[in-house]
Design a protein around this motif. Structure first.
Motif, PDB file in Angstrom:
ATOM      1  N   VAL A 106       0.823  -1.178   0.002  1.00 58.87           N
ATOM      2  CA  VAL A 106      -0.342  -0.012   0.049  1.00 58.87           C
ATOM      3  C   VAL A 106       0.398   0.838   0.076  1.00 58.87           C
ATOM      4  CG1 VAL A 106      -2.281   0.620   1.561  1.00 58.87           C
ATOM      5  CG2 VAL A 106      -1.702  -1.236   1.140  1.00 58.87           C
ATOM      6  N   THR A 107       2.017   1.836   0.792  1.00 53.48           N
ATOM      7  CA  THR A 107       2.337   2.455   0.863  1.00 53.48           C
ATOM      8  C   THR A 107       3.940   3.220  -0.141  1.00 53.48           C
ATOM      9  OG1 THR A 107       3.134   2.719   3.742  1.00 53.48           O
ATOM     10  CG2 THR A 107       3.985   3.550   2.635  1.00 53.48           C
ATOM     11  N   VAL A 108       3.883   1.979  -0.808  1.00 53.43           N
ATOM     12  CA  VAL A 108       5.072   2.400  -2.004  1.00 53.43           C
ATOM     13  C   VAL A 108       4.137   2.070  -2.427  1.00 53.43           C
ATOM     14  CG1 VAL A 108       6.386   0.427  -3.070  1.00 53.43           C
ATOM     15  CG2 VAL A 108       6.861  -0.013  -0.811  1.00 53.43           C
ATOM     16  N   PRO A 109       2.711   1.559  -3.650  1.00 54.70           N
ATOM     17  CA  PRO A 109       2.439   2.071  -5.162  1.00 54.70           C
ATOM     18  C   PRO A 109       1.537   3.284  -4.453  1.00 54.70           C
ATOM     19  CG  PRO A 109       1.233  -0.067  -3.764  1.00 54.70           C
ATOM     20  CD  PRO A 109       2.643   0.179  -3.578  1.00 54.70           C
ATOM     21  N   SER A 110       1.933   4.579  -3.464  1.00 57.56           N
ATOM     22  CA  SER A 110       1.101   5.084  -2.955  1.00 57.56           C
ATOM     23  C   SER A 110       1.935   6.529  -3.264  1.00 57.56           C
ATOM     24  CB  SER A 110       0.494   5.649  -1.095  1.00 57.56           C
ATOM     25  OG  SER A 110       0.118   6.961  -1.237  1.00 57.56           O
ATOM     26  N   GLU A 111       3.298   6.447  -2.428  1.00 56.33           N
ATOM     27  CA  GLU A 111       4.416   6.830  -2.483  1.00 56.33           C
ATOM     28  C   GLU A 111       5.412   7.377  -4.138  1.00 56.33           C
ATOM     29  OE1 GLU A 111       7.721   9.633  -1.060  1.00 56.33           O
ATOM     30  OE2 GLU A 111       5.527   9.139  -0.732  1.00 56.33           O
ATOM     31  N   LEU A 112       5.216   6.378  -4.540  1.00 54.52           N
ATOM     32  CA  LEU A 112       5.410   5.719  -5.988  1.00 54.52           C
ATOM     33  C   LEU A 112       4.811   6.782  -6.715  1.00 54.52           C
ATOM     34  CD1 LEU A 112       7.860   5.194  -7.821  1.00 54.52           C
ATOM     35  CD2 LEU A 112       6.671   3.042  -8.487  1.00 54.52           C
ATOM     36  N   THR A 113       3.424   6.745  -6.963  1.00 53.39           N
ATOM     37  CA  THR A 113       2.346   7.576  -7.274  1.00 53.39           C
ATOM     38  C   THR A 113       2.701   9.114  -7.556  1.00 53.39           C
ATOM     39  OG1 THR A 113       0.611   5.812  -7.867  1.00 53.39           O
ATOM     40  CG2 THR A 113      -0.083   7.648  -8.353  1.00 53.39           C
ATOM     41  N   ARG A 114       3.031   9.326  -6.026  1.00 51.83           N
ATOM     42  CA  ARG A 114       3.158  10.765  -5.607  1.00 51.83           C
ATOM     43  C   ARG A 114       4.497  11.250  -5.895  1.00 51.83           C
ATOM     44  NH1 ARG A 114       5.475  14.003  -1.224  1.00 51.83           N
ATOM     45  NH2 ARG A 114       6.422  11.612  -0.490  1.00 51.83           N
ATOM     46  N   THR A 115       5.482  10.062  -6.201  1.00 53.54           N
ATOM     47  CA  THR A 115       6.753  10.369  -6.898  1.00 53.54           C
ATOM     48  C   THR A 115       6.802  10.897  -8.754  1.00 53.54           C
ATOM     49  OG1 THR A 115       8.351   9.326  -5.043  1.00 53.54           O
ATOM     50  CG2 THR A 115       8.973  10.408  -7.372  1.00 53.54           C
ATOM     51  N   LEU A 116       6.252  10.099  -8.809  1.00 58.84           N
ATOM     52  CA  LEU A 116       5.677  10.406 -10.574  1.00 58.84           C
ATOM     53  C   LEU A 116       4.927  11.174 -10.616  1.00 58.84           C
ATOM     54  CD1 LEU A 116       6.176   6.940 -11.541  1.00 58.84           C
ATOM     55  CD2 LEU A 116       8.301   8.927 -12.093  1.00 58.84           C
ATOM     56  N   LEU A 117       4.025  11.686 -10.014  1.00 60.50           N
ATOM     57  CA  LEU A 117       2.239  12.415  -9.965  1.00 60.50           C
ATOM     58  C   LEU A 117       2.817  13.711 -10.938  1.00 60.50           C
ATOM     59  CD1 LEU A 117      -0.290  13.226  -9.924  1.00 60.50           C
ATOM     60  CD2 LEU A 117       0.526  14.314  -7.975  1.00 60.50           C
ATOM     61  N   PRO A 118       4.331  14.477 -11.278  1.00 64.33           N
ATOM     62  CA  PRO A 118       4.152  15.678 -12.004  1.00 64.33           C
ATOM     63  C   PRO A 118       4.029  15.402 -13.791  1.00 64.33           C
ATOM     64  CG  PRO A 118       5.439  16.105 -10.297  1.00 64.33           C
ATOM     65  CD  PRO A 118       4.812  14.544 -10.000  1.00 64.33           C
ATOM     66  N   GLN A 119       4.874  13.899 -13.936  1.00 68.09           N
ATOM     67  CA  GLN A 119       4.698  13.377 -15.160  1.00 68.09           C
ATOM     68  C   GLN A 119       3.600  12.977 -15.969  1.00 68.09           C
ATOM     69  OE1 GLN A 119       7.254  12.941 -12.544  1.00 68.09           O
ATOM     70  NE2 GLN A 119       9.682  12.293 -12.767  1.00 68.09           N
ATOM     71  N   LEU A 120       3.185  12.375 -14.977  1.00 66.52           N
ATOM     72  CA  LEU A 120       2.312  12.070 -15.013  1.00 66.52           C
ATOM     73  C   LEU A 120       0.952  12.337 -15.211  1.00 66.52           C
ATOM     74  CD1 LEU A 120       1.761   9.180 -12.311  1.00 66.52           C
ATOM     75  CD2 LEU A 120       1.473   8.386 -14.967  1.00 66.52           C
TER      76      LEU A 120
END
Length: 230
Positions: A106-120
């Motif tokens: 849960v935490t890992v996919p949340s944090e990775l999504t947050r990290t890549l949010l600008p690109q997405l």
């Protein structure tokens, strides 16, 4: 990674059964950033075709996401596939087990999504979370994993609502029992499997269907069930 004219897809857990099948399905049409922990398995993955960019790292270390993934110039889709699935009843699960499973699932996919949010946001991209048949059901002997997948479903729904104004698409793909080593549990709990397991390639084809959906729609949930129920 080198600049590519193809859409860029990040796949976590790319050396696992479903993750590898996704890479095999998408190779040739996408530039694939393939994350895994095992260097040898990543090497075999990179031989599947051109524009596969292996990233060897342990996703547990979320503090490293900014330098490992955050510098990617472009991301069109993020596929959160990596997970662990120990089978435990609640009274057999320690606090340490709960922390480990919830962190990676849960935490890992949340944090990775947050990290890549600008690109997405820039690409109006798609985020896929690999859920499970356990995302809305549970059993007395698999409560830790099921709880993590329930939480992942809530995470996906929350991110989709949060990013609606950015025109991003967020989906949960939830397969039942898939024929991978993940379900080869070595425990004393009873286990009843369906006669026919879902093939990893079937899940991979569904991922393609979701990320290539026409621009006038978004596929928010896909539930993939075996032809016969356990």
């Amino acid at each position: 990674m080198a600049v590519s004219n193809k859409p860029v897809v990040v796949v976590t857990g790319a050396t696992g059964g479903i993750g590898r099948a996704i890479v095999e399905e998408l190779v040739g049409d996408y530039a694939i950033v393939a994350q895994g922990r095992d260097e040898a398995r990543l090497l075999t993955l990179s031989r599947l075709g051109e524009e596969i960019y292996p990233v060897q790292c342990d996703l547990v270390n979320t503090d490293e996401f900014a330098t490992t993934f955050g510098l990617l110039p472009r991301v069109d889709a993020l596929l959160n596939v990596a997970a662990i699935a120990p089978r435990l009843a609640f009274d057999d699960a320690t606090a340490a087990v709960w922390s480990e499973v919830m962190h990676l699932n849960v935490t890992v996919p949340s944090e990775l999504t947050r990290t890549l949010l600008p690109q997405l946001q820039e690409s109006t991209g798609t985020v896929v979370f690999l859920g499970s048949g356990a995302s809305r059901t549970t059993s007395p002997n698999n409560v830790v994993y099921a709880a993590s997948k329930h939480a992942l479903q809530a995470l996906a729904d929350g991110i989709r609502l949060r990013t609606e104004a950015d025109r991003m698409r967020v989906a949960t793909i939830a397969p039942g029992y898939v024929d991978t080593p993940m379900i080869a549990w070595d425990d004393d709990y009873p286990l009843l499997l369906p006669d026919t397991l879902i093939k990893p390639s079937t899940v991979a084809r569904t991922v393609r269907h979701v990320i290539e959906a026409p621009s006038d729609t978004q596929i928010t949930e896909v539930w993939i069930r075996p032809r016969t129920e356990a």
